[in-house]
Design a protein around this motif. Structure first.
Motif, PDB file in Angstrom:
ATOM      1  N   GLY A 194     -19.636  -7.945  30.223  1.00  0.00           N
ATOM      2  CA  GLY A 194     -18.293  -7.081  29.973  1.00  0.00           C
ATOM      3  C   GLY A 194     -18.386  -6.419  28.774  1.00  0.00           C
ATOM      4  O   GLY A 194     -19.416  -6.334  27.973  1.00  0.00           O
ATOM      5  N   SER A 195     -17.224  -5.916  28.457  1.00  0.00           N
ATOM      6  CA  SER A 195     -17.334  -5.151  27.195  1.00  0.00           C
ATOM      7  C   SER A 195     -16.483  -5.890  26.332  1.00  0.00           C
ATOM      8  O   SER A 195     -15.241  -6.683  26.618  1.00  0.00           O
ATOM      9  N   VAL A 196     -16.843  -5.787  24.988  1.00  0.00           N
ATOM     10  CA  VAL A 196     -15.963  -6.603  23.785  1.00  0.00           C
ATOM     11  C   VAL A 196     -16.406  -5.895  22.622  1.00  0.00           C
ATOM     12  O   VAL A 196     -17.068  -5.074  22.325  1.00  0.00           O
ATOM     13  N   GLN A 197     -15.416  -6.036  21.811  1.00  0.00           N
ATOM     14  CA  GLN A 197     -15.347  -5.424  20.421  1.00  0.00           C
ATOM     15  C   GLN A 197     -16.317  -6.353  19.578  1.00  0.00           C
ATOM     16  O   GLN A 197     -16.475  -7.537  19.558  1.00  0.00           O
ATOM     17  N   ALA A 198     -16.716  -5.823  18.361  1.00  0.00           N
ATOM     18  CA  ALA A 198     -17.817  -6.258  17.480  1.00  0.00           C
ATOM     19  C   ALA A 198     -17.038  -7.589  16.925  1.00  0.00           C
ATOM     20  O   ALA A 198     -15.701  -7.546  16.497  1.00  0.00           O
ATOM     21  N   GLY A 199     -17.682  -8.668  16.760  1.00  0.00           N
ATOM     22  CA  GLY A 199     -17.185  -9.984  16.454  1.00  0.00           C
ATOM     23  C   GLY A 199     -16.696 -10.887  17.363  1.00  0.00           C
ATOM     24  O   GLY A 199     -16.417 -11.976  17.142  1.00  0.00           O
ATOM     25  N   GLY A 224     -29.592  -8.130  36.501  1.00  0.00           N
ATOM     26  CA  GLY A 224     -28.883  -8.137  34.932  1.00  0.00           C
ATOM     27  C   GLY A 224     -27.463  -7.962  35.121  1.00  0.00           C
ATOM     28  O   GLY A 224     -26.872  -7.728  36.064  1.00  0.00           O
ATOM     29  N   THR A 225     -26.925  -8.408  33.931  1.00  0.00           N
ATOM     30  CA  THR A 225     -25.451  -8.310  33.522  1.00  0.00           C
ATOM     31  C   THR A 225     -25.228  -7.491  32.325  1.00  0.00           C
ATOM     32  O   THR A 225     -25.868  -7.869  31.427  1.00  0.00           O
ATOM     33  N   LEU A 226     -24.630  -6.556  32.478  1.00  0.00           N
ATOM     34  CA  LEU A 226     -24.476  -5.545  31.305  1.00  0.00           C
ATOM     35  C   LEU A 226     -23.253  -5.964  30.284  1.00  0.00           C
ATOM     36  O   LEU A 226     -22.157  -6.531  30.651  1.00  0.00           O
ATOM     37  N   VAL A 227     -23.642  -6.186  28.945  1.00  0.00           N
ATOM     38  CA  VAL A 227     -22.859  -6.644  27.940  1.00  0.00           C
ATOM     39  C   VAL A 227     -22.818  -5.271  26.785  1.00  0.00           C
ATOM     40  O   VAL A 227     -23.779  -4.636  26.447  1.00  0.00           O
ATOM     41  N   THR A 228     -21.429  -4.903  26.787  1.00  0.00           N
ATOM     42  CA  THR A 228     -21.346  -3.649  25.727  1.00  0.00           C
ATOM     43  C   THR A 228     -20.542  -4.083  24.676  1.00  0.00           C
ATOM     44  O   THR A 228     -19.417  -4.673  24.844  1.00  0.00           O
ATOM     45  N   VAL A 229     -21.013  -3.865  23.463  1.00  0.00           N
ATOM     46  CA  VAL A 229     -20.143  -4.176  22.308  1.00  0.00           C
ATOM     47  C   VAL A 229     -20.166  -2.922  21.365  1.00  0.00           C
ATOM     48  O   VAL A 229     -20.712  -2.096  21.209  1.00  0.00           O
ATOM     49  N   SER A 230     -18.472  -2.791  21.129  1.00  0.00           N
ATOM     50  CA  SER A 230     -18.245  -1.624  20.666  1.00  0.00           C
ATOM     51  C   SER A 230     -17.918  -1.879  19.102  1.00  0.00           C
ATOM     52  O   SER A 230     -17.456  -3.118  18.878  1.00  0.00           O
ATOM     53  N   SER A 231     -18.024  -0.849  18.171  1.00  0.00           N
ATOM     54  CA  SER A 231     -17.858  -1.002  16.968  1.00  0.00           C
ATOM     55  C   SER A 231     -16.322  -0.891  16.162  1.00  0.00           C
ATOM     56  O   SER A 231     -15.398  -0.312  17.342  1.00  0.00           O
TER      57      SER A 231
END
Length: 120
Positions: free
Chosen positions: A8-13, A113-120
């Motif tokens: 999924g999508s998550v913020q940094a940290g 695969g499973t997509l990991v998106t990390v935003s700053s």
């Protein structure tokens, strides 16, 4: 058959937990691993775990942040991803092999695969 989930999508940290569910085989007979493919880059090793779960291996980039585990009774492997960084953005794949447990890209069985998106 291996089925990865939890991306999924998550913020940094932040944190995510990936799961890899196995079916059709005796899960406890297989060493398991996670690999990832960042955008525009080659696949890279993340972590692996032996059949019993007693021994684990980690890439330096994730050591101390991404503990790997497995539950043989549930035929499932996990990757707890903590303190996520933008450079962890990738498609994450799980893999299985009856003998090998190292970092090379030569496991016998692979999940989607499973997509990991990390935003700053």
């Amino acid at each position: 058959q291996l089925q990865a989930s939890g991306g999924g999508s998550v913020q940094a940290g932040g944190s995510l937990r990936l799961s890899c569910a196995a079916s059709g085989r005796t899960f406890s007979r297989y060493n398991m691993a996670w690999f990832r493919q960042p955008p525009g880059k080659e696949h890279e090793f993340v972590s692996s775990i032996t059949r019993s779960g007693k021994t684990t291996y980690y890439a330096d980039s994730v050591k101390g942040r991404f503990p790997i585990s497995r539950d043989n009774a549930k035929n499932t492997m996990y990757l707890q991803m903590n303190s996520l960084k933008p450079e962890d953005t990738a498609i994450y794949y799980c893999a299985a092999d009856t003998n090998y447990v190292g970092a090379r890209y030569n496991y016998d069985y692979w999940g989607q695969g499973t997509l990991v998106t990390v935003s700053s």
